[in-house]
Design a protein around this motif. Sequence first.
Motif, PDB file in Angstrom:
ATOM      1  N   ALA A  40      41.124  50.043  25.077  1.00 51.55           N
ATOM      2  CA  ALA A  40      42.309  49.756  25.888  1.00 51.55           C
ATOM      3  C   ALA A  40      42.085  48.487  26.701  1.00 51.55           C
ATOM      4  N   VAL A  41      43.040  47.568  26.646  1.00 47.40           N
ATOM      5  CA  VAL A  41      42.953  46.300  27.378  1.00 47.40           C
ATOM      6  C   VAL A  41      43.583  46.470  28.759  1.00 47.40           C
ATOM      7  N   ILE A  42      42.804  46.164  29.802  1.00 46.67           N
ATOM      8  CA  ILE A  42      43.260  46.253  31.195  1.00 46.67           C
ATOM      9  C   ILE A  42      43.181  44.848  31.799  1.00 46.67           C
ATOM     10  N   PRO A  43      44.235  44.030  31.692  1.00 43.28           N
ATOM     11  CA  PRO A  43      44.171  42.671  32.256  1.00 43.28           C
ATOM     12  C   PRO A  43      43.969  42.705  33.770  1.00 43.28           C
ATOM     13  N   LEU A  44      43.176  41.786  34.264  1.00 39.26           N
ATOM     14  CA  LEU A  44      42.903  41.726  35.703  1.00 39.26           C
ATOM     15  C   LEU A  44      43.801  40.703  36.385  1.00 39.26           C
ATOM     16  N   ASP A  45      45.085  40.762  36.082  1.00 36.54           N
ATOM     17  CA  ASP A  45      46.053  39.816  36.640  1.00 36.54           C
ATOM     18  C   ASP A  45      46.583  40.338  37.968  1.00 36.54           C
ATOM     19  N   ALA A  46      45.687  40.419  38.934  1.00 31.63           N
ATOM     20  CA  ALA A  46      46.019  41.089  40.192  1.00 31.63           C
ATOM     21  C   ALA A  46      46.041  40.129  41.373  1.00 31.63           C
ATOM     22  N   GLN A  47      46.643  40.610  42.457  1.00 27.41           N
ATOM     23  CA  GLN A  47      46.628  39.897  43.741  1.00 27.41           C
ATOM     24  C   GLN A  47      45.249  40.117  44.351  1.00 27.41           C
ATOM     25  N   PHE A  48      44.397  39.100  44.250  1.00 33.07           N
ATOM     26  CA  PHE A  48      43.004  39.309  44.607  1.00 33.07           C
ATOM     27  C   PHE A  48      42.770  39.426  46.098  1.00 33.07           C
ATOM     28  N   ARG A  49      43.574  38.776  46.875  1.00 30.80           N
ATOM     29  CA  ARG A  49      43.367  38.837  48.314  1.00 30.80           C
ATOM     30  C   ARG A  49      44.675  39.194  48.989  1.00 30.80           C
ATOM     31  N   ASP A  50      44.573  39.657  50.196  1.00 39.70           N
ATOM     32  CA  ASP A  50      45.757  40.050  50.950  1.00 39.70           C
ATOM     33  C   ASP A  50      46.688  38.852  51.077  1.00 39.70           C
ATOM     34  N   ALA A  51      47.882  39.001  50.539  1.00 40.90           N
ATOM     35  CA  ALA A  51      48.838  37.889  50.571  1.00 40.90           C
ATOM     36  C   ALA A  51      49.219  37.520  52.001  1.00 40.90           C
ATOM     37  N   ASN A  52      49.052  38.461  52.916  1.00 37.28           N
ATOM     38  CA  ASN A  52      49.431  38.208  54.314  1.00 37.28           C
ATOM     39  C   ASN A  52      48.219  37.948  55.204  1.00 37.28           C
ATOM     40  N   GLN A  53      47.068  37.643  54.595  1.00 36.65           N
ATOM     41  CA  GLN A  53      45.875  37.438  55.407  1.00 36.65           C
ATOM     42  C   GLN A  53      46.055  36.227  56.328  1.00 36.65           C
ATOM     43  N   GLU A  54      45.480  36.324  57.479  1.00 39.56           N
ATOM     44  CA  GLU A  54      45.568  35.239  58.460  1.00 39.56           C
ATOM     45  C   GLU A  54      44.468  34.228  58.163  1.00 39.56           C
ATOM     46  N   LEU A  55      44.868  33.007  57.808  1.00 37.72           N
ATOM     47  CA  LEU A  55      43.903  31.980  57.425  1.00 37.72           C
ATOM     48  C   LEU A  55      43.478  31.155  58.633  1.00 37.72           C
ATOM     49  N   PRO A  56      42.276  30.590  58.586  1.00 38.72           N
ATOM     50  CA  PRO A  56      41.850  29.697  59.666  1.00 38.72           C
ATOM     51  C   PRO A  56      42.763  28.469  59.730  1.00 38.72           C
ATOM     52  N   SER A  57      42.744  27.812  60.863  1.00 39.91           N
ATOM     53  CA  SER A  57      43.519  26.579  61.015  1.00 39.91           C
ATOM     54  C   SER A  57      43.008  25.514  60.050  1.00 39.91           C
ATOM     55  N   VAL A  58      43.921  24.647  59.618  1.00 41.58           N
ATOM     56  CA  VAL A  58      43.517  23.560  58.705  1.00 41.58           C
ATOM     57  C   VAL A  58      42.481  22.656  59.361  1.00 41.58           C
ATOM     58  N   ARG A  59      42.353  22.746  60.681  1.00 39.92           N
ATOM     59  CA  ARG A  59      41.316  21.951  61.358  1.00 39.92           C
ATOM     60  C   ARG A  59      39.920  22.341  60.874  1.00 39.92           C
ATOM     61  N   LYS A  60      39.832  23.577  60.349  1.00 43.76           N
ATOM     62  CA  LYS A  60      38.551  24.036  59.823  1.00 43.76           C
ATOM     63  C   LYS A  60      38.081  23.158  58.667  1.00 43.76           C
TER      64      LYS A  60
END
Length: 731
Positions: free
Chosen positions: A324-344
């Motif tokens: 059985a083929v189980i593609p791993l086409d998933a949302q790997f990270r929380d789409a709503n995760q809070e990212l660091p500032s671009v200053r990083k």
Amino acid sequence: QTFPTMLSPGNTSPCHHSLHLVAKTAESQHAGIAQQLSDRALNSLERRTKMDRQALAGMLQGTRRSLPTQKLSMDRPNDVVTLDALLERVDDLELGSEQVEALREARKRLNGKLETSGQLAEWDGDEIVFDASDLIEYFAHNRLPTGIQRVQIATITDSIRNRPAGSVKVCCFSDQDSSWSQVSTEGFLTLCSLALESGDRTDPLWLDAYTELKIDISLASPLKFKIGAFLVNLGTSWWLRDYFLFVREAKRLYGVRYIPFVHDLIPIVTPQYCVKELTQEFIEWVSGVFLHADFFLVNSRATKGDLLKVAKTLGYEVNDDDVAVIPLDAQFRDANQELPSVRKLRDWQLAPNDFALMVSTIEVRKNHAAAFDAWLALIEKYGVRRVPKLVCVGKPGWLNDAIYAQIQQSPLLRSCVVMLSGLSDEELGLLYNSCRFTLYPSHYEGWGLPATESLCYGKVPLLADNSSLPEAGGEFGVYFESGSLADLIEKAEALIFDDAYRAGLEDKIKAGFRPRKWQDIANQIGHEIEAFVARTPTPTNEAGEVVERFQPIQFGAHYPIGRSREQRIWKGSGTAEIFRSGAGWWWLEDWGCWTKTGGGDLALRFVDQKGPVRGFVQLHAPGGEPTKYEISAPTVGVFVEGTLDPSEFRWVAIDIPDIAPTEGFHIRFKSVNPIDLNALTDGADPRTIAVGVGGFYFCHADDLIARANFIEAIAIGGLKQLAFNREPIAR
């Protein structure tokens, strides 16, 4: 009816936040739990070194008394456990009387599923046992899960919560204890929930939960499978010594049906990109997986094709419907995760939209060399200021000396290539979100997680057109001809300098790419397992007994039991490991295999026996003192005994005068004076070993040519030419 929703993963209701407050209170009260275990106990758990089990149990039980979580029966359903925990903390949660009454009513309704003893009625249907050895080993050194760990977490937790109570178990394999141990579902769910919250491995809550689970596993009795249970391994097992010996034992005792998830066959398909030892271990694993697996899960059509091709090369038939083929086409990270500032980005001397991102382990298979060559060519053509930087994120892997040397020897590369590792989930998300596009020129993949991950951030992945990468990138990726540097440069050039072209591709991703949730993947895996269950009868006879399957042997062939050191496969290649039976063996070594104190069995059958049989078995004595040995096979009238000198190898003859049972028989090897290596090696080797077995050879007693061939092969060191698994001579 609202409580199941309230308790679901990821819920952010007020009650959910209250639970976190309770957790924080527990954290402050019990922050030192993990440290209360002595260093000796923890080392024994993690390194699997030998230690008196009762002493270790007492030490751990003493520590366990201070643990904050209530220990409940592993047989109780997770909903009951959760409701019990809430009812004990109503004061901490400051719940109103109506909420408390609702909890009590919910608990009462669930209690209707329990017998008066408070235990679940035994599940009467098919049992699914998830082998989480790989995941639990991962948690020993990591917390935040990556792709395959997320697949395991989502699938196992979903099955626990949605299948009938008592029908799902979690286990962990130990090659030291030679068995699977049942893992507390409560402890497993707790640890998985914490793993998804943060990557902080110093968090006291995490340390407590991990320590508690390790205590459970270390003190658990060997798991007894339900007859006909399905053993499902969603991770990897090739690194576990003697894994298939005990899959075989579970099949022998319980008729277990085994389903592995095969993520790739890279060490066989492209061994040039792997270290020799990995290829050798993987070939041993593959030789065993086709003999033991009843069904397969794979992550791509490409991997399925590789699996079927390798099976055919080895001489096995695998039904297409059993994969059985189980593609791993998933949302790997929380789409709503809070990212660091671009200053990083300044910390890495980067600017938004001014770099391409390559996420992969730093190893030769990932093809950093082609990426570097392409960047050098682009810089030579356009100048260093016009070409965006190339950011490579990943931990060091194997065979990477040339990659680092290439950077070290080129001032231009040092000026435009940024190498990063050890980033947090949020930092990696910032890089994905800020890059111009992503690059994945890998020589070969099982799926290609970074390609899908790139699409999840709306970024165009530039991919090699080999293996599974076209499946991972789908219609949204840009592909270059694998092995063509000119094509890679041309495709990268368009993504770097043609803003309208790149924006159009990003719009296409935004409009059409819909990653699956991990829950969707878990549901698909669960559906495939259920389909396998539904169409496969329990492997028992009319009396309901499990029937042992004996492997056949060829007369006139040598069967070496030691480890295979081959780096390629052919039809018939493999090891005689398959003939070991039971838990009386230690792991394979190059020369053969030691037995344990109680002795070890070989299980085999003759396919066309025509009369008396002469057998030869190679024995090996431990060092130190003479070894008294016994070889017995009561079913066929065999009993031989003798004495070996210390460290001696000797071929011992045995005679089988009668026709052996057609279904097969056992031969037992035992010695009366085993050697404790733990004492001799100051704990470095925890084994107590008895007489070893290096291989065997059988022929008809009156086949004088076969007997002469064997004696001659021993005399001139030519046993390899008689081996059952020898490579055919090319003509």
